[in-house]
Write an enzyme that holds these catalytic residues in place. Sequence first.
Site, PDB file in Angstrom:
ATOM      1  N   CYS A   7       0.801  -1.220  -0.024  1.00 14.15           N
ATOM      2  CA  CYS A   7       0.090  -0.029   0.126  1.00 14.15           C
ATOM      3  C   CYS A   7       0.809   1.305   0.161  1.00 14.15           C
ATOM      4  O   CYS A   7       2.177   1.224  -0.293  1.00 14.15           O
ATOM      5  CB  CYS A   7      -1.074  -0.109   1.081  1.00 14.15           C
ATOM      6  N   ASN A  10       1.863   1.563   4.366  1.00 12.39           N
ATOM      7  CA  ASN A  10       2.560   0.082   5.088  1.00 12.39           C
ATOM      8  C   ASN A  10       2.111   0.426   6.621  1.00 12.39           C
ATOM      9  O   ASN A  10       2.867  -0.432   7.255  1.00 12.39           O
ATOM     10  CB  ASN A  10       4.070  -0.258   4.776  1.00 12.39           C
ATOM     11  N   CYS A  12      -1.542   1.036   7.489  1.00  3.83           N
ATOM     12  CA  CYS A  12      -2.891   0.535   7.521  1.00  3.83           C
ATOM     13  C   CYS A  12      -3.551  -0.489   6.857  1.00  3.83           C
ATOM     14  O   CYS A  12      -3.825  -1.550   7.332  1.00  3.83           O
ATOM     15  CB  CYS A  12      -3.663   1.979   7.071  1.00  3.83           C
ATOM     16  N   ARG A  13      -3.449  -0.422   5.518  1.00  2.00           N
ATOM     17  CA  ARG A  13      -3.898  -1.638   4.737  1.00  2.00           C
ATOM     18  C   ARG A  13      -3.309  -2.774   4.602  1.00  2.00           C
ATOM     19  O   ARG A  13      -3.580  -3.858   4.736  1.00  2.00           O
ATOM     20  CB  ARG A  13      -4.317  -1.090   3.207  1.00  2.00           C
ATOM     21  N   SER A  14      -1.808  -2.691   3.977  1.00  3.40           N
ATOM     22  CA  SER A  14      -0.715  -3.601   3.740  1.00  3.40           C
ATOM     23  C   SER A  14      -0.731  -4.590   4.976  1.00  3.40           C
ATOM     24  O   SER A  14      -0.582  -5.726   4.656  1.00  3.40           O
ATOM     25  CB  SER A  14       0.063  -3.630   2.857  1.00  3.40           C
ATOM     26  N   ASP A 123      -8.241   3.941   0.967  1.00  5.90           N
ATOM     27  CA  ASP A 123      -7.114   4.255   2.278  1.00  5.90           C
ATOM     28  C   ASP A 123      -8.002   5.043   3.191  1.00  5.90           C
ATOM     29  O   ASP A 123      -8.711   5.802   3.360  1.00  5.90           O
ATOM     30  CB  ASP A 123      -6.360   5.372   1.671  1.00  5.90           C
TER      31      ASP A 123
HETATM   32  P1  4NP Z   1      -1.984   2.953   4.233  1.00  3.24           P
HETATM   33  O1  4NP Z   1      -2.462   4.145   4.610  1.00  3.24           O
HETATM   34  O2  4NP Z   1      -1.319   3.097   2.634  1.00  3.24           O
HETATM   35  O3  4NP Z   1      -2.815   1.870   3.892  1.00  3.24           O
HETATM   36  O4  4NP Z   1      -0.700   2.535   4.863  1.00  3.24           O
HETATM   37  C1  4NP Z   1      -1.781   5.481   4.597  1.00  3.24           C
HETATM   38  C2  4NP Z   1      -0.818   5.599   5.946  1.00  3.24           C
HETATM   39  C3  4NP Z   1      -0.017   6.800   5.942  1.00  3.24           C
HETATM   40  C4  4NP Z   1      -0.213   7.643   4.970  1.00  3.24           C
HETATM   41  C5  4NP Z   1      -0.971   7.573   3.725  1.00  3.24           C
HETATM   42  C6  4NP Z   1      -1.741   6.334   3.685  1.00  3.24           C
HETATM   43  N1  4NP Z   1       0.550   8.917   5.129  1.00  3.24           N
HETATM   44  O5  4NP Z   1       0.358   9.973   4.152  1.00  3.24           O
HETATM   45  O6  4NP Z   1       1.456   8.989   5.999  1.00  3.24           O
END
Ligand code: 4NP
Length: 151
Positions: A7, A10, A12-14, A123
């Site tokens: 994702c 790294n 939240c989703r992955s 997201d």
């Molecule tokens: P993820 O979510 O891609 O599912 O881990 C996010 C976590 C952090 C950020 C963006 C998306 N960020 O911009 O810090």
Amino acid sequence: MKVLMVCLGNICRSPLAEGILKEKVKAKNLDWTVDSAGTGSWHVGDAPDPRSIAVAATHGLDITSQRGRQLKPADLENYDLIFAMDSMNFQHILLLATTDVQREKVQLIMNMEKPDHNQNVPDPYYGDDGFEGVYQMLDRACTAIIEKYAH
Ligand code: 4NP
């Protein structure tokens, strides 16, 4: 089989996808490697987001020992299956690919459940209510991954 979940952050989703697939791999006694990475570098070394940890825990999964890392070119060589959570991740992964064999490893994860629908895993980072829905989507996709590739 070596599977990498990707994702943006790294956190939240992955990490959820990694935790869910690892549990299913364990239940089936499969000799698979499962890891996750982010296309971005903001959260390298960080534990998963507390909201991902919490939703995993409600489903009996402990993802607290995972740590964020950034996707690197060698991942395209070292993994057999690389699953992008959304189309932006998909494009960014492909930028690191150098051969057609590497490009063919990369898929949108929800296409495992619904082929050719190109559905994104939303997201959930900027809202509080998306985590259970993300969990349910990833649980269905990971069931489909096992059905397709475990033999
Ligand atoms: P993820 O979510 O891609 O599912 O881990 C996010 C976590 C952090 C950020 C963006 C998306 N960020 O911009 O810090």
